[in-house]
Scaffold this motif. Structure first.
Motif, PDB file in Angstrom:
ATOM      1  N   HIS A  87       0.822  -1.207   0.000  1.00  0.00           N
ATOM      2  CA  HIS A  87       0.000   0.000   0.000  1.00  0.00           C
ATOM      3  C   HIS A  87       0.856   1.257   0.000  1.00  0.00           C
ATOM      4  O   HIS A  87       0.597   2.205  -0.753  1.00  0.00           O
ATOM      5  CB  HIS A  87      -0.914  -0.005   1.225  1.00  0.00           C
ATOM      6  CG  HIS A  87      -1.660   1.281   1.420  1.00  0.00           C
ATOM      7  ND1 HIS A  87      -2.666   1.691   0.576  1.00  0.00           N
ATOM      8  CD2 HIS A  87      -1.531   2.259   2.353  1.00  0.00           C
ATOM      9  CE1 HIS A  87      -3.136   2.865   0.984  1.00  0.00           C
ATOM     10  NE2 HIS A  87      -2.465   3.224   2.056  1.00  0.00           N
ATOM     11  N   VAL A  88       1.888   1.270   0.845  1.00  0.00           N
ATOM     12  CA  VAL A  88       2.776   2.435   0.911  1.00  0.00           C
ATOM     13  C   VAL A  88       3.444   2.665  -0.441  1.00  0.00           C
ATOM     14  O   VAL A  88       3.573   3.799  -0.915  1.00  0.00           O
ATOM     15  CB  VAL A  88       3.834   2.245   2.013  1.00  0.00           C
ATOM     16  CG1 VAL A  88       4.894   3.335   1.935  1.00  0.00           C
ATOM     17  CG2 VAL A  88       3.171   2.274   3.387  1.00  0.00           C
ATOM     18  N   SER A  89       3.867   1.579  -1.081  1.00  0.00           N
ATOM     19  CA  SER A  89       4.523   1.697  -2.380  1.00  0.00           C
ATOM     20  C   SER A  89       3.581   2.290  -3.426  1.00  0.00           C
ATOM     21  O   SER A  89       3.953   3.198  -4.179  1.00  0.00           O
ATOM     22  CB  SER A  89       5.013   0.320  -2.835  1.00  0.00           C
ATOM     23  OG  SER A  89       5.587   0.372  -4.113  1.00  0.00           O
ATOM     24  N   ARG A  90       2.336   1.817  -3.453  1.00  0.00           N
ATOM     25  CA  ARG A  90       1.372   2.316  -4.434  1.00  0.00           C
ATOM     26  C   ARG A  90       0.995   3.773  -4.152  1.00  0.00           C
ATOM     27  O   ARG A  90       0.873   4.579  -5.073  1.00  0.00           O
ATOM     28  CB  ARG A  90       0.126   1.441  -4.418  1.00  0.00           C
ATOM     29  CG  ARG A  90       0.338   0.068  -5.054  1.00  0.00           C
ATOM     30  CD  ARG A  90      -0.875  -0.811  -4.864  1.00  0.00           C
ATOM     31  NE  ARG A  90      -0.701  -2.101  -5.542  1.00  0.00           N
ATOM     32  CZ  ARG A  90      -1.492  -3.142  -5.347  1.00  0.00           C
ATOM     33  NH1 ARG A  90      -2.519  -3.056  -4.515  1.00  0.00           N
ATOM     34  NH2 ARG A  90      -1.273  -4.277  -5.988  1.00  0.00           N
ATOM     35  N   GLN A  91       0.834   4.096  -2.881  1.00  0.00           N
ATOM     36  CA  GLN A  91       0.449   5.460  -2.541  1.00  0.00           C
ATOM     37  C   GLN A  91       1.590   6.431  -2.844  1.00  0.00           C
ATOM     38  O   GLN A  91       1.355   7.536  -3.355  1.00  0.00           O
ATOM     39  CB  GLN A  91       0.064   5.552  -1.054  1.00  0.00           C
ATOM     40  CG  GLN A  91      -0.606   6.871  -0.688  1.00  0.00           C
ATOM     41  CD  GLN A  91      -1.142   6.859   0.726  1.00  0.00           C
ATOM     42  OE1 GLN A  91      -0.858   5.953   1.499  1.00  0.00           O
ATOM     43  NE2 GLN A  91      -1.927   7.868   1.071  1.00  0.00           N
ATOM     44  N   SER A  92       2.824   6.018  -2.557  1.00  0.00           N
ATOM     45  CA  SER A  92       3.977   6.863  -2.870  1.00  0.00           C
ATOM     46  C   SER A  92       4.080   7.095  -4.372  1.00  0.00           C
ATOM     47  O   SER A  92       4.365   8.205  -4.830  1.00  0.00           O
ATOM     48  CB  SER A  92       5.266   6.213  -2.352  1.00  0.00           C
ATOM     49  OG  SER A  92       5.231   6.064  -0.958  1.00  0.00           O
ATOM     50  N   GLU A  93       3.828   6.024  -5.147  1.00  0.00           N
ATOM     51  CA  GLU A  93       3.862   6.147  -6.600  1.00  0.00           C
ATOM     52  C   GLU A  93       2.790   7.108  -7.093  1.00  0.00           C
ATOM     53  O   GLU A  93       3.031   7.930  -7.986  1.00  0.00           O
ATOM     54  CB  GLU A  93       3.681   4.778  -7.232  1.00  0.00           C
ATOM     55  CG  GLU A  93       3.779   4.783  -8.750  1.00  0.00           C
ATOM     56  CD  GLU A  93       3.565   3.413  -9.353  1.00  0.00           C
ATOM     57  OE1 GLU A  93       3.911   3.218 -10.531  1.00  0.00           O
ATOM     58  OE2 GLU A  93       3.028   2.530  -8.657  1.00  0.00           O
ATOM     59  N   ALA A  94       1.583   7.038  -6.487  1.00  0.00           N
ATOM     60  CA  ALA A  94       0.486   7.909  -6.905  1.00  0.00           C
ATOM     61  C   ALA A  94       0.807   9.374  -6.609  1.00  0.00           C
ATOM     62  O   ALA A  94       0.564  10.260  -7.439  1.00  0.00           O
ATOM     63  CB  ALA A  94      -0.798   7.489  -6.198  1.00  0.00           C
TER      64      ALA A  94
END
Length: 327
Positions: A87-94
């Motif tokens: 989740h952190v990875s996807r949110q950081s990417e967004a």
């Protein structure tokens, strides 16, 4: 931040002098710009990324119950940790996606300033890429940087793309991540286990630096990993360079292993059971696999696909020409 004596009226001019004297690399300037944009626009970008409340309600529901019923608490905790990291990875990417344009524009301004100053910024790195040996080392390290994720101490979960050593042999985990999480259906075997997690691994072979050419680097068969034990970047391929000249490039060596503790990696070590056939039984010696690196997902996916291509290759029923003088 710049420190100056009392007196100067043009503080921005003094700061510019300090920056010019410091000679930061373009990479450091881009990193500073990223931090600035994240600080100044981060809240707005975060609000935009979180506007889909149904998505994040579902995310939170998934980590409240991170694994299927019956999974032991330690494995459930590992599953929750994996989902939080994802989740952190996807949110950081967004969030990064929403501020990318400003950083790209800043990068273009760096190039323009460099052109105006006679292309001097490259010298700020202190690396002479005109030296062939240094250039090759830089290429190896760059290839490792773009294809692998940083390693950090502590516990982790065995995942697709993890590169590990069993003795002197190099392997890359080539099982999709969804099949490696605790509580998922067991692959390759009937039954289930709260202790063992089956996975497929593809064997990689070290390639000698003097044999490596650009055609091999760009063939899709190689990866570059930083071996923390030696401090060097090692090129690993699916086959040796002499074998690469043979036409059967789809043939690779892969094996099914069993990871103990549901694939827990502790301090860089994963306990692995290797299946070995004898005349009438199956031996199951246990080894400590030393995890060296982890490939980014798109590079791991390449090896997962190589296993599929290897097991589905055609032409195995063809007859071969006789060898030697009989031809």
């Amino acid at each position: 931040m710049t420190f100056v004596e009392k007196g100067p009226d043009d503080l921005l001019g003094e700061m510019q002098k300090a920056l010019e004297d410091w000679q930061p690399t373009p990479s450091r300037l881009l990193s500073a710009k990223y931090r600035h944009e994240l600080s100044s626009m981060g809240v707005e970008a975060e609000d935009k990324s979180l506007v889909k409340t149904h998505v994040f309600a579902q995310f939170y529901d998934s980590i409240l119950e991170p694994a299927r019923e019956g999974v032991p608490p330690p494995q459930a905790a590992l599953s929750r940790e994996f989902k939080l990291k994802e989740h952190v990875s996807r949110q950081s990417e967004a969030i990064s996606f929403l501020i990318t344009d400003e950083i790209v524009a800043f990068g273009e301004r760096i190039i323009e300033a460099d052109e105006a100053s006679g292309r001097t910024f490259a010298s700020h790195y202190g690396i002479d890429l005109s030296d062939g040996k240094i250039k090759k080392s830089a290429v190896d390290q760059f290839n490792s940087y773009v294809s692998t994720l940083p390693m950090k101490p502590g516990s982790d979960q065995l995942d697709s793309g993890h590169i590990f050593k069993l003795g002197n042999d190099w392997w890359v985990c080539a099982t999709p991540a969804c099949d490696l999480q605790p509580g998922q259906n067991t692959i390759a075997f009937t039954g289930s286990s709260n202790e063992l997690r089956p996975f497929t691994a593809l064997q990689l072979l070290p390639i000698k630096p003097e044999e490596l050419e650009n055609d091999h680097i760009n063939s899709g068969s190689c990866c570059f990993v930083h071996d923390q034990n030696t401090g060097k970047v090692i090129c690993l391929g699916l086959r040796s360079i002499p074998d690469e000249k043979k036409p059967a490039t789809q043939k690779v060596t892969w094996r099914t292993f069993l990871a103990k503790d549901q694939g827990l990696i502790s301090d860089g070590i994963c306990k692995i059971v290797q299946l070995k056939l004898t005349d009438s039984t199956v031996e199951m010696p246990e080894f400590k696999g030393t995890v060296i690196a982890k490939l980014r997902y798109e590079y791991a996916l390449n090896y997962i696909q190589r296993v599929g291509a290897s097991v589905s290759r055609i032409g195995l029923g063809y007859a071969a020409y006789p060898s030697g003088d009989a031809v």
